[in-house]
Design a protein around this motif. Structure first.
Motif, PDB file in Angstrom:
ATOM      1  N   ASP A 272       0.834  -1.212   0.000  1.00 37.36           N
ATOM      2  CA  ASP A 272       0.000   0.000   0.000  1.00 37.36           C
ATOM      3  C   ASP A 272       0.863   1.253   0.000  1.00 37.36           C
ATOM      4  OD1 ASP A 272      -2.240  -1.568   0.000  1.00 37.36           O
ATOM      5  OD2 ASP A 272      -2.633  -1.372   2.148  1.00 37.36           O
ATOM      6  N   ALA A 275       2.496   1.668  -3.394  1.00 37.11           N
ATOM      7  CA  ALA A 275       1.493   2.013  -4.398  1.00 37.11           C
ATOM      8  C   ALA A 275       1.121   3.485  -4.304  1.00 37.11           C
ATOM      9  CB  ALA A 275       0.259   1.132  -4.217  1.00 37.11           C
ATOM     10  N   GLU A 276       0.891   3.987  -3.104  1.00 35.02           N
ATOM     11  CA  GLU A 276       0.563   5.408  -2.941  1.00 35.02           C
ATOM     12  C   GLU A 276       1.702   6.284  -3.436  1.00 35.02           C
ATOM     13  OE1 GLU A 276      -2.217   6.576  -2.231  1.00 35.02           O
ATOM     14  OE2 GLU A 276      -3.345   4.996  -1.196  1.00 35.02           O
ATOM     15  N   ILE A 279       1.784   6.058  -7.298  1.00 33.84           N
ATOM     16  CA  ILE A 279       0.641   6.764  -7.893  1.00 33.84           C
ATOM     17  C   ILE A 279       0.885   8.266  -7.888  1.00 33.84           C
ATOM     18  CG2 ILE A 279      -1.777   7.386  -7.472  1.00 33.84           C
ATOM     19  CD1 ILE A 279      -2.268   4.467  -6.693  1.00 33.84           C
ATOM     20  N   LEU A 343       2.637  -4.427  -9.041  1.00 30.21           N
ATOM     21  CA  LEU A 343       2.515  -3.022  -9.413  1.00 30.21           C
ATOM     22  C   LEU A 343       3.555  -2.714 -10.483  1.00 30.21           C
ATOM     23  CD1 LEU A 343       0.752  -0.633  -8.386  1.00 30.21           C
ATOM     24  CD2 LEU A 343       2.712   0.057  -6.999  1.00 30.21           C
ATOM     25  N   SER A 395      -8.000   6.324  -7.269  1.00 31.68           N
ATOM     26  CA  SER A 395      -7.139   6.101  -6.114  1.00 31.68           C
ATOM     27  C   SER A 395      -6.631   4.668  -6.127  1.00 31.68           C
ATOM     28  CB  SER A 395      -7.910   6.373  -4.815  1.00 31.68           C
ATOM     29  OG  SER A 395      -8.977   5.442  -4.672  1.00 31.68           O
ATOM     30  N   TRP A 396      -5.740   4.394  -5.174  1.00 33.14           N
ATOM     31  CA  TRP A 396      -5.219   3.041  -5.049  1.00 33.14           C
ATOM     32  C   TRP A 396      -6.335   2.052  -4.712  1.00 33.14           C
ATOM     33  CZ3 TRP A 396      -2.466  -0.801  -6.099  1.00 33.14           C
ATOM     34  CH2 TRP A 396      -2.186  -1.844  -5.206  1.00 33.14           C
ATOM     35  N   ARG A 400      -7.312  -1.068  -7.073  1.00 33.83           N
ATOM     36  CA  ARG A 400      -7.253  -2.429  -6.541  1.00 33.83           C
ATOM     37  C   ARG A 400      -8.593  -3.142  -6.718  1.00 33.83           C
ATOM     38  NH1 ARG A 400      -5.518  -1.480  -1.214  1.00 33.83           N
ATOM     39  NH2 ARG A 400      -7.692  -1.521  -0.558  1.00 33.83           N
TER      40      ARG A 400
END
Length: 472
Positions: A272, A275-276, A279, A343, A395-396, A400
């Motif tokens: 997480d 990923a943030e 992004i 990812l 958003s993530w 997802r």
């Protein structure tokens, strides 16, 4: 005639009452304490091999101090010769051990996994062998020079240490940004001071104490002060030993907190976070970002039929296989059970679909041995892409969810396939293979049938998974 060096007017504090015997006793006591502490750490942390080299460095250094002390207590020519020769050679070996300790921390991959937050330095075994050969050659040269009583003895005695220091500085300065960056730079600075002090002592012995003044250093305060500086630098090196060890512990703890213990993939929280971060970066730079959600087909059947050990081996093999299909900037994480996420920064949907298909095909054709029998698995994959515009509310979490939806669609279409998630509806990219079959990976003979969960359904008369079946 002595040639006085400028700028060396020393205060009275440095000229008395300190003498060499006091300095040797103080140096020996501190080195014994350091050696005991490092040896205890090395014995208690055998995985950290760099500590062994540092402990060996201090052990050899203690022996060096003992040998150098014999010159004052046993003035016999043979004893003095052995004390000088062996003491200098031990000093060379201590710097070699120090170099090898730093090299272990900086050139190996911690924990046998991916480097902990920093790329490993490129290995250059030929250059390392050349450096060590130069060190050993200079040590042998010093022995010959000492036996022949030729001039410049001190220069040849200190030459191996110069070589080891230069090799260490080059190694430390090549360290990229990461956990060891700061400590490497500080250690390189200490080596720089070491080289300067040794160079000063070389100039001192060459210009001021040659010929009839060969024994004058023992009565010159400049020689004593330079030796005190070297003793203080020794303590600084010990501090860097401990600093490297602390950084290694911190990196190990960080690695354990971020990775799944079984597979070595990132855990959910670390995935997480990455990923943030990716992004945000891709949005700023207008780059695409794709996500692949993978789930191993019929994994519960594998666990029930072959045991959880077989399932664990299959999971580890699965992650290892996927890692070979990824770039260094890609991330793979375990989101739970037999589900994984990959990812792919800076990757559009078209390229992500190609990567997903390669993963699916590699998984279906790969076998892992367990108790003498190969196990084959398949996976269902869903692919989603981030809406990369800066004003997008994507958003993530939504990315997802779309990847999950595509993966569920692959499950409903018979498993062992790749599905692309688009706005309107998931699109099946490849017709699934029959799950009730024996998969025959490349490299296995026709007689060596793979055990697969799909094939395991057949003896019990169970039908293939349908759209109404829950994911397993």
């Amino acid at each position: 005639m002595r040639i006085p060096l400028p700028g060396m007017a020393l205060p009275a504090f440095f000229t008395s009452p300190m003498d060499y015997r006091t300095l040797f006793i103080s140096d020996l006591t501190s080195h014994v304490i350091y050696m005991i502490a490092l040896c205890a750490l090395a014995v208690g942390n055998r995985r950290v091999r760099g500590l062994r080299w540092f402990a060996a460095c201090l052990l050899v250094d203690v022996l060096k101090v003992v040998m150098q002390s014999l010159r004052g207590f046993h003035p016999l020519p043979l004893t003095t010769f052995l004390a000088v020769f062996v003491g200098n050679e031990l000093n060379d070996f201590s710097f070699i051990a120090m170099y090898l300790g730093y090299r272990w921390f900086l050139l190996r991959q911690p924990l046998g996994h991916q480097p902990l937050g920093q790329p490993a330095l490129p290995r250059q075994p030929q250059r390392s062998r050349l450096g060590l050969g130069l060190l050993l050659g200079s040590m042998a040269l010093y022995g010959v020079v000492l036996l022949l009583h030729t001039p410049w003895i001190f220069f040849f005695a200190i030459l191996p240490v110069f070589v080891a220091c230069v090799l260490s500085v080059v190694l430390l300065l090549r360290t990229p940004r990461g956990p060891f960056f700061v400590v490497s730079r500080v250690t390189a600075a200490i080596f720089g001071l070491q080289i300067l002090v040794m160079a000063y002592r070389t100039v001192l012995i060459t210009l001021d104490f040659s010929g009839p003044n060969i024994h004058a250093p023992m009565t010159d305060p400049r020689w004593l002060v330079s030796m005190m500086l070297l003793t203080m630098l020794d303590s600084c090196f010990v501090a860097t030993f401990l600093w490297f060890y602390v950084v290694e512990l911190q990196a190990t703890l960080r690695h354990q907190a971020r990775t799944d213990n079984l597979t070595g993939a990132l855990n959910r929280r670390a995935l997480d976070e990455e990923a943030e971060r990716e992004i945000s970066r891709c949005r700023r730079q207008g780059l695409p970002l794709s996500l692949i959600v993978l789930d191993i087909d019929h994994f519960k059947i594998l666990n029930d039929a072959r045991g959880h050990d077989a399932g664990d081996i299959a999971l580890r093999s699965f992650v290892s296989l996927l890692s070979t299909k990824l770039r260094s900037q890609d991330w793979i994480g375990r989101s739970g059970g037999e589900e994984f996420m990959v990812l792919l920064p800076e990757t559009p949907m078209s390229e992500a679909l190609e990567v997903a298909e390669r993963m699916r095909a590699a998984t279906a054709s790969h076998a892992v041995l367990y108790e003498g029998q190969p196990i084959c698995i398949t996976a269902s994959l869903g692919v989603a892409v981030l809406k990369a515009s800066q004003d997008s509310s994507d958003s993530w979490e939504s990315l997802r969810r779309r990847g999950d939806l595509a993966m569920y669609t692959a499950k409903r279409h018979g498993r062992n396939c790749v599905v692309e998630q688009i706005e309107e509806a998931p699109v099946l990219l490849r017709e699934p293979a029959s799950v009730i079959t024996f998969f025959q990976p490349e490299g296995l003979s026709s007689a060596a049938h793979c055990w697969s969960a799909g094939a395991a359904l057949q003896p019990h008369g169970l039908p293939p998974a349908s759209a109404s079946q829950s994911r397993s």
